[in-house]
Design an enzyme around this catalytic site. Sequence first.
Site, short mmCIF file in Angstrom:
data_model
loop_
_atom_site.label_atom_id
_atom_site.label_comp_id
_atom_site.label_asym_id
_atom_site.label_seq_id
_atom_site.Cartn_x
_atom_site.Cartn_y
_atom_site.Cartn_z
N SER A 216 -17.06 16.37 35.51
CA SER A 216 -15.71 15.93 35.15
C SER A 216 -15.69 14.41 35.25
O SER A 216 -15.99 13.86 36.31
CB SER A 216 -14.65 16.61 36.00
OG SER A 216 -14.94 16.47 37.37
N GLY A 218 -13.14 12.15 34.59
CA GLY A 218 -11.80 11.54 34.58
C GLY A 218 -11.26 11.48 33.16
O GLY A 218 -11.32 12.47 32.42
N GLY A 221 -13.05 12.97 30.07
CA GLY A 221 -13.16 14.41 29.84
C GLY A 221 -14.34 15.03 30.56
O GLY A 221 -14.65 14.66 31.70
N GLY A 247 -9.61 18.35 38.60
CA GLY A 247 -10.93 18.99 38.65
C GLY A 247 -10.82 20.48 39.00
O GLY A 247 -11.57 21.31 38.50
N ASP A 248 -9.86 20.82 39.87
CA ASP A 248 -9.66 22.23 40.25
C ASP A 248 -9.19 23.04 39.05
O ASP A 248 -9.61 24.19 38.85
CB ASP A 248 -8.63 22.33 41.38
CG ASP A 248 -9.01 21.46 42.58
OD1 ASP A 248 -10.21 21.23 42.78
OD2 ASP A 248 -8.11 21.02 43.30
O1 LIG Z 1 -12.23 19.86 50.51
P1 LIG Z 1 -12.04 18.47 50.02
O2 LIG Z 1 -13.18 18.01 49.18
O3 LIG Z 1 -11.70 17.54 51.15
O4 LIG Z 1 -10.80 18.46 49.03
C1 LIG Z 1 -9.51 18.90 49.38
C2 LIG Z 1 -8.45 18.21 48.63
O5 LIG Z 1 -8.74 18.24 47.24
C3 LIG Z 1 -7.65 18.76 46.49
O6 LIG Z 1 -7.92 20.08 46.22
C4 LIG Z 1 -7.57 18.12 45.16
O7 LIG Z 1 -8.73 18.45 44.43
C5 LIG Z 1 -6.43 18.66 47.37
O8 LIG Z 1 -5.58 19.72 47.15
C6 LIG Z 1 -7.01 18.60 48.80
O9 LIG Z 1 -6.72 19.70 49.53
#
Ligand SMILES: O=P(O)(O)OC[C@H]1O[C@](O)(CO)[C@@H](O)[C@H]1O
Length: 308
Positions: A216, A218, A221, A247-248
């Site tokens: 990913s 940014g 794309g 990204g999620d």
């Molecule tokens: O587990 P990490 O890599 O620290 O990422 C967690 C964080 O990333 C996020 O999921 C965003 O991608 C936030 O919701 C936050 O909880």
Amino acid sequence: MILTVTLNTALDLTYTVPALAPHTAHRVTDVAERPGGKGVNVARVLAALGHEAVVTGFAGGPTGAVLRDLLAPLPVRDALVPSSDATRRTVAVVDTATGDATQFSEPGPVVTPAEWAAFVGTYEELLGGAEAVALCGSLPRGIHVGAYGELVRRARRAGVPALLDTSGEPLRRGIAARPDLVKPNADELAALTGSREPLRAARDARRRGAHAVVASLGPDGLLAVTPDGTWSAAPPAPVAGNPTGAGDSAVAGLLSALVEGVPWPGRLARAAALATATVYAPAAGEFDAARYGELLDLVTVTEEATAA
Ligand SMILES: O=P(O)(O)OC[C@H]1O[C@](O)(CO)[C@@H](O)[C@H]1O
């Protein structure tokens, strides 16, 4: 059912401030509190796409209790395993002047060997009913750095495709266990391979064991390097907003399309449209559904004339 694993779940706080400046005091104009950690966000997006999603990992202490309360009304199944130590918080500070988000992430609980063993038992049981699994985010303390490698191997033995989205040493070790797909961002890919050239770095990640790599990038794309070909998927124009969780959403797009048997170009279009639609939404785990529908037709997927 699609299983998402978030070993280091988080209570995600989003603070909105008019303008973020170091060494100054800020009045927070808006506060949002959400159940988070990468796999939790992935599950929420999967549910919005109509998939049955189950969340596992750890939750503990007062923050863990709040996280579970916030999860309860959502259309995802909570299969979190208790930890005696408390779930962490993350704070994202969104600057309304620039739209930028600055993230602070606590390290997370110390997980005991008995808690890890209980989790592994739950994971094995859930794999029995899973079409795919997403292994997401950082590791809390106490869990061995090869944990994702172990979870990938267990998924492979159960015949369940595994997507890995983590960073640093857990990513390096996890990739060596040959996951079906990894989804690093540009920084994670560069840290893994030593190259900031995405195509070269993604190929290197495949050589390290990943069956397919979707990076990913940014606003640029996604770049996919797979056994079937190499593609890039780009949104029509850069979007201003809070990119936390984009990204999620891409992970949710990739996994949902995988289990539906959608070929790579369609998978990437879905993932890029969802990631972009997430930037329009106020918090991770949410996306602007109307924009998603429009973006699906506007994302450009291009096959690269280069071997994977
Ligand atoms: O587990 P990490 O890599 O620290 O990422 C967690 C964080 O990333 C996020 O999921 C965003 O991608 C936030 O919701 C936050 O909880």
